[in-house]
Scaffold this active site. Structure first.
Site, PDB file in Angstrom:
ATOM      1  N   GLU A  72      33.668  62.698 -96.965  1.00 32.20           N
ATOM      2  CA  GLU A  72      32.628  62.694 -96.108  1.00 32.20           C
ATOM      3  C   GLU A  72      32.457  63.847 -95.357  1.00 32.20           C
ATOM      4  OE1 GLU A  72      31.520  59.187 -92.626  1.00 32.20           O
ATOM      5  OE2 GLU A  72      33.626  59.277 -93.453  1.00 32.20           O
ATOM      6  N   ASP A 216      34.716  77.456-110.270  1.00 35.62           N
ATOM      7  CA  ASP A 216      34.176  78.155-111.716  1.00 35.62           C
ATOM      8  C   ASP A 216      32.769  77.678-111.983  1.00 35.62           C
ATOM      9  OD1 ASP A 216      34.798  75.567-112.296  1.00 35.62           O
ATOM     10  OD2 ASP A 216      35.930  75.724-114.055  1.00 35.62           O
ATOM     11  N   GLU A 269      35.301  56.763-102.777  1.00 36.11           N
ATOM     12  CA  GLU A 269      34.294  55.949-102.370  1.00 36.11           C
ATOM     13  C   GLU A 269      33.397  55.302-103.540  1.00 36.11           C
ATOM     14  OE1 GLU A 269      33.433  55.109 -99.162  1.00 36.11           O
ATOM     15  OE2 GLU A 269      35.302  56.466 -98.713  1.00 36.11           O
TER      16      GLU A 269
END
EC number: 2.7.1.-
Length: 297
Positions: A72, A216, A269
């Site tokens: 978040e 990367d 989430e």
């Protein structure tokens, strides 16, 4: 007078009363370090606190909580286009991202690293142009387990709770039929577990994308295939390098489509739908990490 710029610590409400945390904050304040503390109560608080951090002119915003709290705060920093660095204070159940990047378990050491550590640019993933993840998106068996594991079991046993609950549910879990596309990648079939990682581990320490790096410019995909979970699991455990039940891919983006609704777990989430586009935003965030962080190239 502190030689370090001020920091804002955003705490998940569940970990706000941790005595060791209070001691760590007071210890650094005694050293002259300016730390503002805010506690989240509901979703959206982190965004509001980051707006406040901009007004306070702090240089670091510290996410104090589990993978969901880190997500978040990190996504809010990116959405705001902020140059403030992200610090990490692991206070969650699994702490998969913090563990994999080498954040100390000792709260005082972790907090000091979050304030005075070197900040480096890292990638973050965006999903369907509206949300994202800093660590990993998981679908299938693993997502159902982490979503359904009771809070009391997680509080008592930590990351082991996911394994215990998963073993209890093995006989009822079925694969998801879907199609996945990426750069020079295409796969279609039945997926028992899908891991799309910026980081390496999820679900309390499971290394789903063991080669992933957070700077990367690539997402790493691992699919555990098969129609029956237990035979596929035994095949994979017995010979993981040559298992016919593992499909790997690397791309800066992946698109997943399914004939039915699927749920992906984005750093804790849940996000449900039939179509998902996950794309990496390279070097979108600065994060204070240990000098020997294993997820940096």
């Amino acid at each position: 007078m502190s030689t370090f710029p001020a920091s804002l610590l955003i705490l998940n409400g569940k970990g706000a009363n941790e005595p060791q945390l209070r001691e760590a904050v007071n210890l650094l304040r005694d050293e002259g370090i300016d730390i503002h503390v805010r506690v989240t109560w509901e979703k959206g608080d982190a965004v509001r606190f980051i707006d406040e951090a901009l007004q306070l002119n702090v240089e670091t915003v510290i996410a104090g909580g589990g993978d969901g709290t880190i997500n978040e705060v990190a996504t809010a920093l990116v959405e705001r286009g902020s140059k403030m660095a992200l610090g990490i204070l692991p206070l969650g159940t699994a702490n998969d991202f913090a563990t994999s990047v080498g954040i100390p378990q000792d709260l005082a050491s972790a907090l000091k690293l979050a304030i005075v550590g070197r900040d480096v640019p890292i990638d973050i993933a965006r999903v369907n142009d509206k949300t994202g993840f800093i660590n990993m998106a998981t679908g299938g068996f693993g997502t159902r387990i982490t979503t359904e594991t009771p809070e009391k079991l997680k509080a008592a046993l930590g990351g082991v709770s996911y394994l215990i609950h998963g073993l209890m549910r093995m006989d009822t879990l079925k694969p998801d039929r879907c199609e996945i596309r990426g750069e020079n990648f295409h796969w279609q079939g039945d997926a028992l577990v899908i891991g799309i990682g910026n980081g390496r581990q999820a679900g309390g320490g499971q290394q789903l994308c063991p080669e992933a790096l957070i700077n990367d410019g690539l997402l790493h995909l691992r699919i555990f295939t098969g129609e029956e979970l237990i035979p596929a699991l035994f095949s994979t455990l017995a010979n993981p390098e040559n298992s016919p039940n593992i499909v790997d891919g690397v791309s800066s983006w992946f698109e997943i489509t399914a004939p039915h609704e699927m749920t992906f777990n984005l750093d804790g989430e849940p996000l449900s739908g039939k179509t998902f586009r996950m794309e990496l935003l390279p070097a979108a965030l600065r994060c204070r990490l240990p000098p020997d962080c294993p997820l940096l190239r």
